[in-house]
Design an enzyme around this catalytic site. Structure first.
Site, PDB file in Angstrom:
ATOM      1  CE1 TYR A 230      -9.684  -4.433   5.986  1.00  0.00           C
ATOM      2  CE2 TYR A 230      -8.979  -5.342   3.887  1.00  0.00           C
ATOM      3  CZ  TYR A 230      -9.513  -5.515   5.147  1.00  0.00           C
ATOM      4  OH  TYR A 230      -9.884  -6.761   5.577  1.00  0.00           O
TER       5      TYR A 230
ATOM      6  CG  ASP B 159      -2.152  -0.912   0.959  1.00  0.00           C
ATOM      7  OD1 ASP B 159      -2.235  -1.508  -0.125  1.00  0.00           O
ATOM      8  OD2 ASP B 159      -2.991  -1.038   1.857  1.00  0.00           O
TER       9      ASP B 159
END
Length: 653
Positions: A392, A308
């Site tokens: 998320y 990420d």
């Protein structure tokens, strides 16, 4: 409740001060004048090029500051990538190189590249055919594009590739994560704007239940039983912020923010009132990388592994925090400035939240013989930001406590990544709603802790609790002891946590002794949850080698910043910590950096659907002989009817 805002200065006075809007504009102009920009050239990332540590340590107010930025560029028409270092102060390009994407890897993915995938797929006949096989039309399908990883495919070498799964959106505004189209994936060349391959595997029914958790018709009416909680500080907050320099109680630190790591903490020190001096603890603390590996080995999902930070730049997606929602109390917000795709400044309003929290009892003792009943309240300073990467949401919280403890907590929430769940089931997924699956996965974070425990020369010991057998020195078998192992080299200092042995890693300064003649120290206390569970022969294990250990210790080097390497996207692996530690440098009594892997192993539950309650993970840095005695004896009694002190209220037990 009050919201405190602060205006940034017009010019940075410190080399670590957060970057200002005009500095991004200057960097953009310098590169343009040097001929490095063009109509299709995009700014992938713009990062602070921090001065060498030696230069920062000797900096004094009024010294000249050379502000520099490291910039990754991508030509979206040709795929050509380059890297530059620009001096904003001197208005020069100090460094420029072309990136060999076949060797070095690709720059991170741009948001606009995710957006263009929808256009590519809607125009592709193969994609339309695969959807028609499932009774779906392209206009009602949302492509979810994800980093491709690296699997040695010859046709992907040097090409900028992304992989895309599909999700059905019956109506605009519907939560598409509820309707995964399983058994189908497209491989896409982002530069050619072409579909390289479509894998159309099994037919799995698309789940039909809504996931619209924001809709009262689905979620049900809001409860009315919760009474308000108000947090007030009538006299204001106890901390101050001056151009990024935070002072709170005995703590001082400097704040930073960048598009890759998000929040960074610098020059953390604690004022020791007994010694009457500021004592350094940590030079620089950040979350330097994270990996989300998925455990579904199916033909269409085996590649699902996301860095990420290195692939997506999670600082780019930092949320604008809202009072009463993300932060509660008397809040100090700080804006962050990052570059947009053209290199201009983009301000993220309220990117960083800072406030104080009561944290229960700090210390307490009631003594019936002395008639003493004393209690003190613990308090902590909270510095946080939230980022949303796809499905998320992650909150990153750094805590500073009155007693010298530092802690980091990551809160994971959002929507689990979904899959179909056929009648015969899925071995590596949970059924979280009828026909709806969620693959097993992990969220693993790597904290980079450039330590400075009372100075730059530190050592690291592994400290274990050990059983002592019955023998002459332990005739009754009640004794237990402590085993201390010095980690002398980078090879020795690749370690796993062991909660069964109460394992901690002690960072000490051999040159500074406390009053009982022991080196002053801090303990890194891990949670000890699993590291990377993928097989050691897997692609992700090669690319995210940092996640195979709870601890790495390296000799400090200014250019060693990211544990999986500088360019992660489509890189085969081996960079970062594995490469650096191959030199096996001495770390005994040196300038050391600790890299700590921690995180969550997620076997999704039905309770995680349609939106996941927060799950938390983190670690603690706790003083261990750093102080000569309890450093909070001077914390005053709190208010209230009993004033948290005075004669004991109990005469007997």
């Amino acid at each position: 409740m009050t919201e405190i805002s602060a205006q940034p200065p017009l010019q940075a006075a410190h080399p670590l001060a957060m970057y200002l809007a005009h500095e991004f504009q200057t960097a953009q102009s310098v590169l343009d004048e040097a001929g490095h920009l063009g109509e299709a050239v995009r700014f992938v990332s713009v990062l602070p090029e921090e001065p060498e540590k030696a230069e920062i340590l000797k900096f004094r107010d009024g010294d000249r500051v050379d502000r520099r930025m490291r910039i990754l560029l991508l030509d979206r028409a040709t795929g050509d990538s380059s890297e530059a270092v620009v001096s904003i102060t001197r208005k020069t390009v100090d460094y420029f190189r072309r990136i060999s994407t076949e060797v070095d890897g690709q720059p991170p993915i741009l948001t606009e590249e995710f957006e263009v995938v929808e256009e590519i797929l809607k125009a592709d006949a193969g994609w339309a055919k695969a959807l028609a096989r499932r009774g779906l039309k392209p206009d009602a399908v949302i492509p979810v594009s994800l980093s491709a990883g690296h699997f040695g495919y010859e046709d992907e070498a040097g090409r900028r590739v992304i992989r895309s799964l599909g999700f059905h959106q019956p109506q605009k505004g519907d939560q598409w994560w509820a309707h995964p189209i399983d058994g189908l994936v497209a491989y896409i060349d982002l530069i050619d704007r072409s579909v390289m391959k479509i894998i159309d595997d099994e037919l799995v029914p698309v789940p039909q239940e809504s996931g619209n958790f924001q809709d009262p018709d689905y979620a049900g009416p809001a409860r009315t039983s919760l009474k308000p909680i108000e947090i007030t500080q009538p006299e204001g907050v106890s901390f101050s912020v001056d151009d990024g320099l935070v002072t709170w109680e005995n703590w001082k630190l400097r704040l930073g923010f960048n598009v890759r790591e998000g929040l960074t903490l610098h020059q953390i020190s604690f004022y020791d009132r007994d010694q009457q001096r500021d004592r350094p603890v940590v030079n620089r603390a950040s979350i330097a990388e994270m990996i989300v590996p998925y455990g579904d080995p199916s033909k269409v999902r085996f590649w699902q592994t996301y860095f990420d930070q290195g692939e997506y730049l999670f600082g780019r997606y930092a949320n604008s925090l809202e009072l009463g929602c993300d932060c509660l109390g008397d809040i100090h917000y700080i804006d962050a400035v990052v570059a947009d795709k053209f290199g201009g400044p983009r301000t993220i309003r309220n990117a960083i939240c800072m406030h104080e929290e009561d944290y229960g009892v700090l210390w307490k003792h009631s003594d019936m013989f002395l008639g003493v009943n004393e209690t003190r309240r613990q308090r902590r300073l909270v510095i946080s930001f939230f980022t949303t990467v796809g499905n998320y949401d992650y909150g990153f919280y750094w805590y500073l406590y009155l007693d010298g403890t530092i802690a980091c907590e990551v809160k994971a929430t959002g929507v689990v990544f979904t899959s179909g769940y056929p009648e015969h089931g899925r071995e590596f997924a949970t059924q979280i709603a009828p026909g709806l699956g969620a693959p097993f996965h992990q969220h693993l974070f790597c904290a980079r802790l450039d330590m400075a425990v009372d100075g730059q020369r530190n050592a690291v010991d592994e400290v274990d609790a050990v059983r002592v057998p019955v023998d002459a020195r332990n005739p009754y078998g009640n004794a237990f002891g402590r085993q201390v192992t010095r980690l002398r080299s980078e090879a020795e200092a690749q370690r796993h946590a062991d909660p069964s042995r109460n394992r901690v890693w002690r960072i000490s300064n051999p040159d500074v002794l406390n009053r009982v003649s022991e080196p002053v120290a801090y303990d890194l206390i891990p949670e000890g949850l699993p590291t990377l569970l993928a097989d050691e022969q897997s692609s992700v294990a090669a690319r995210a080698a940092f996640a195979t250990r709870h601890l790495w210790v390296t000799r400090h080097a200014d250019d060693e910043r990211y544990p999986a390497g500088h360019l992660v996207n489509q890189h085969p692996g081996g960079m970062g910590l594995p490469a650096w530690t191959s030199a096996d440098r001495c770390v005994d009594g040196e300038d050391v950096v600790l890299w700590h892997t921690f995180g969550l192993t997620h076997f999704p539950r039905p309770e995680d659907w349609p939106v996941m309650p927060v799950d938390s993970t983190g670690f603690t840095l706790k003083p261990a002989g750093f102080f000569d005695r309890n450093p909070t004896l001077d914390v005053p009694r709190s208010g209230g009817a009993g004033h948290c002190g005075g004669p004991s209220g109990s005469a007997s037990h």
